[in-house]
Design an enzyme around this catalytic site. Structure first.
Site, mmCIF file in Angstrom:
data_model
loop_
_atom_site.group_PDB
_atom_site.id
_atom_site.type_symbol
_atom_site.label_atom_id
_atom_site.label_comp_id
_atom_site.label_asym_id
_atom_site.label_seq_id
_atom_site.Cartn_x
_atom_site.Cartn_y
_atom_site.Cartn_z
ATOM 1 N N ASP A 187 0.833 -1.126 -0.067
ATOM 2 C CA ASP A 187 -0.073 -0.126 0.035
ATOM 3 C C ASP A 187 0.849 1.242 0.008
ATOM 4 O O ASP A 187 1.839 1.377 0.714
ATOM 5 C CB ASP A 187 -0.926 -0.035 1.371
ATOM 6 C CG ASP A 187 -1.629 1.245 1.297
ATOM 7 O OD1 ASP A 187 -1.783 2.088 0.480
ATOM 8 O OD2 ASP A 187 -2.002 1.231 2.734
ATOM 9 N N HIS B 128 -3.777 4.325 6.867
ATOM 10 C CA HIS B 128 -2.773 3.820 5.992
ATOM 11 C C HIS B 128 -1.377 4.257 6.552
ATOM 12 O O HIS B 128 -1.230 5.191 7.082
ATOM 13 C CB HIS B 128 -2.649 4.644 4.509
ATOM 14 C CG HIS B 128 -3.974 4.516 3.817
ATOM 15 N ND1 HIS B 128 -4.300 3.214 3.318
ATOM 16 C CD2 HIS B 128 -5.336 4.856 3.857
ATOM 17 C CE1 HIS B 128 -5.670 2.974 2.568
ATOM 18 N NE2 HIS B 128 -6.050 4.275 3.199
#
Length: 552
Positions: free
Chosen positions: A192, A365
Site C-alpha cells: 500500500d 494507511h
C-alpha cells in the site's frame, strides 16, 4: 519451460480506488480485491467507476476465487457488478463478508454467490495457490494482508494497513508473522502506497477518541458528527464518549445504519444500554443530551449531512444550537463539495469544527517509517508498490531501494501491465485490456465513450435542435424550420444568428431536393453537417445539433 508467476493489476495503480489484482500461474487465477472508484468532476452523470474485467471474462474458467482484504468501497464496491459477469466464490473475513452480503442482496445476487468466511491466521488452497490471512490494522476491523504461496515462492499482498500500537479492538498488526515469513524467504511484496509522501508514523485511532472527549466536555449544544460509515472504531469512540457525558445517540444515513447494525450483530461494537435511539425521538430530548452520527463526510449530494445543510432533511434542522464535527479527511477531488457543505452549515449558524490540527481524523494507511518497517521485516526479493497515484508509487519504490531491494528488482507498473516473475528475474512488458468502466447509478447501466462524449459537448457547448415540418404526402418542407437552443445562446440576444441558422438550414434542404436526397436520414445528416460547420466558423463552438423531422 520456465515457470512464471503473472501478477496483473487491473485497477489501483496510478489512481486511488478500484483496486483489483489478478495472480496467475499455469491454469489457475485468483483475484485480490474488487473495488470501485469515484468519478472525476468531468464525468457527467457517472456515479461509479469500475475496473475493466475483459481479461477475467475471457479466462473465467481458470478463476478459482476472489479474495477481499477488507470492507472499504475501493476494495469491495465492484463485487456485485463483477459477479453479474463471473460465477466465482468469494473468500474474506466476517465483517467484510457481511458488508458484501448487503450489496449482493440489493442486486439480487446473494443466494447465487458462495462466500467463504475466514479468520486471520487461516490458510486455504485455491488451485496451485495457498493463501494465508494475516491480521493488520486499518480504519475498518477484520482487515488482512495476504501471504500467497505459489509454486515458485511466497508473495505478500499487504492490502491497506498501518501499524497501530494501541488499536481500539482486534490487537496490533501481526508483525511477528511478517517477520517469520521474511526469515523463510519472500519472493515479492505488493504494498500500500497511499501515505508514502508522509514522513514518520500514522497516529493511533485512540487520539481521535481523546479529541471527542475534549469536544463533548462542557458542550451545551446538540452534537452532530460525520465520518466514514465504514470506520467502526470511530463509531465506537463516538458512542463511548456520548455515553460518558450522558447523551443519547441517533444515526442517519443508510450506509451508516447498515454498518452499525452489522457490527453490533457480529460483536465488533460494544454499545452501552439505552444509548441508541431512533431518529424520530431526537426532538423529544434536550439538545445538550443528543449526538447524531451522520453520513456525508465527503460532501456527497445525497448524504444526510448535505441534506441537513441545505434544509432538505426531514427530521433534522440545523441552527445555532448545533455543533457539527467533521471527523474525516477529504478524498482527493472532494474538497470543493466539502467546502460547500461547510459554508452552508455556517450560514445556518452552526458551530463547525473541521480543522485537521484538532486530531479529528487519523489515517488508516501507513506512513514512511511504517512502510520501511514492513519492508525490513519481509525482506522481499522483488518489490511492487501498489494502491496509489504514480508519484506515490515512485516514492514508495525509493523507500524499497533504501531498505535494500535491488533497483532492478523493483517494478513501477500500470493497470493492465503483466508483471512476470521467475525465481531469477522480474519483467513487465506485455499488457492485457484494462481501464475504467463508467456506470450510471440510475439503472441505465454502463456509460459508453460515445455517451460521455455527448455529455461533454452538452456541458461545454450546449445543444441546438432544428425542427423541420415535412408533408407526409409529397415530402416537401411546409414552413420555416423552428430552432431551439439549450445551453448555447440566449435567443433574444442573438436574433441575427438565429436567422442565419434558419438560412443555412433552408439552403441545406434545397440542396437535398436538387440532388434527389429525399430520405429522412440523408436530409438530417446534410442539415447537421452544414450547421455544425457554420457554427464552428462563426462562434468557435461545437454544440450538439439534433435535426428533428416531423411529418404532417
Amino acid at each position: 519451460m520456465i515457470s512464471k508467476l503473472k501478477i496483473i493489476p487491473l485497477g489501483g495503480l496510478g489512481e486511488v480506488g478500484k483496486n483489483m489484482t489478478a495472480y496467475e500461474f499455469g491454469s489457475d487465477i485468483i483475484v485480490v480485491d474488487c473495488g470501485m472508484g469515484f468519478p472525476d468532476e468531468d464525468m457527467y452523470g457517472v456515479d461509479i467507476v469500475l475496473p475493466d474485467i475483459s481479461y477475467l471474462k475471457s479466462n473465467a474458467d481458470r478463476i478459482r476465487g476472489i479474495i477481499l482484504t477488507h470492507g472499504h468501497e475501493d476494495h469491495i464496491g465492484a463485487v456485485p457488478y463483477v459477479l453479474k459477469e463471473l460465477d466465482v466464490p468469494i473468500y474474506t473475513t466476517a465483517l467484510t463478508a457481511a458488508l458484501v452480503e448487503l450489496k449482493l442482496e440489493e442486486h439480487d445476487l446473494l443466494y447465487n454467490t458462495q462466500i467463504f468466511t475466514k479468520k486471520p491466521g487461516s490458510v486455504f488452497r485455491l488451485g496451485c495457490f495457498t493463501v494465508e490471512f494475516i491480521h493488520v490494522n486499518h480504519s475498518i476491523p477484520d482487515s488482512v494482508a495476504l501471504a500467497i504461496n505459489t509454486p515458485i515462492g511466497t508473495v505478500i499482498h499487504t492490502g491497506d494497513f498501518k501499524i497501530d500500537l494501541t488499536p481500539i479492538s482486534g490487537g496490533m498488526i501481526d508483525l511477528v508473522r511478517f517477520g517469520e515469513l521474511g526469515n523463510e524467504g519472500v519472493l515479492a511484496m505488493l504494498s500500500d502506497s497511499t501515505n508514502v509522501e508522509k514522513p514518520g508514523y500514522s497516529a493511533s485511532e485512540r487520539k481521535v477518541g481523546e479529541t471527542f472527549n475534549k469536544l463533548f466536555l462542557g458542550c451545551d449544544k446538540r452534537i452532530i458528527i460525520t465520518t466514514f460509515a465504514s470506520n467502526v472504531h470511530r463509531l465506537q469512540q463516538i458512542i463511548t464518549a456520548a455515553a460518558k457525558y450522558g447523551r443519547k445517540v441517533a444515526v442517519t444515513g443508510r450506509s451508516m445504519e447498515n454498518v452499525l447494525r452489522v457490527s453490533m450483530v457480529l460483536g465488533y461494537m460494544d454499545i452501552p444500554e439505552n444509548v441508541l435511539m431512533d431518529l424520530e425521538q431526537i426532538n423529544k430530548q434536550p439538545k445538550n443530551k443528543v449526538v447524531i452520527i451522520s453520513t456525508g463526510s465527503q460532501g456527497e449530494s445525497m448524504s444526510a449531512l448535505y441534506r441537513m445543510a441545505f434544509s432538505e432533511h426531514k427530521q433534522i434542522h440545523i441552527d445555532s444550537g448545533d455543533r457539527v464535527i467533521i471527523s474525516a479527511s477529504a478524498i482527493p477531488g472532494n474538497e470543493n463539495m466539502i467546502s460547500r457543505v461547510i459554508d452552508e452549515l455556517f450560514h445556518k449558524g452552526a458551530e463547525v469544527i473541521y480543522d485537521r490540527n484538532t486530531d479529528l481524523h487519523v489515517s488508516g494507511h501507513a506512513c514512511q517509517e511504517e512502510q520501511k518497517m514492513l519492508l525490513g521485516l519481509v525482506k522481499p526479493k522483488y518489490f511492487i508498490p501498489v494502491h496509489g497515484e504514480h508519484r506515490m508509487l515512485v516514492k514508495h519504490a525509493e523507500l524499497g531501494r533504501i531498505m535494500g531491494v535491488q533497483p532492478k528488482n523493483i517494478v513501477i507498473a500500470e493497470n493492465g501491465k503483466v508483471i512476470e516473475i521467475t525465481k531469477k528475474a522480474i519483467t513487465c512488458e506485455s499488457t492485457v485490456p484494462s481501464g475504467a468502466v463508467l456506470m450510471d447509478g440510475s439503472g441505465a447501466g454502463e456509460v459508453g465513450s460515445v455517451v460521455m462524449r455527448d455529455r461533454h459537448r452538452l456541458a461545454e457547448d450546449g445543444m441546438v435542435v432544428v425542427v423541420l415540418p415535412y408533408s407526409s404526402y409529397d415530402h416537401k418542407l411546409m414552413s420555416d424550420p423552428e430552432i431551439v437552443t439549450r445551453g448555447f445562446i440566449y435567443v433574444k440576444e442573438a436574433e441575427e444568428l438565429m436567422d442565419e441558422l434558419k438560412r443555412v438550414t433552408l439552403e441545406s434542404v434545397e440542396s437535398c431536393e436538387e440532388q434527389g436526397i429525399n430520405d429522412w436520414t440523408g436530409i438530417k445528416a446534410r442539415v447537421k453537417n452544414n450547421l455544425s460547420g457554420y457554427l464552428y466558423k462563426t462562434t468557435r463552438r461545437s454544440p450538439m445539433i439534433l435535426p428533428v423531422i416531423t411529418e404532417i
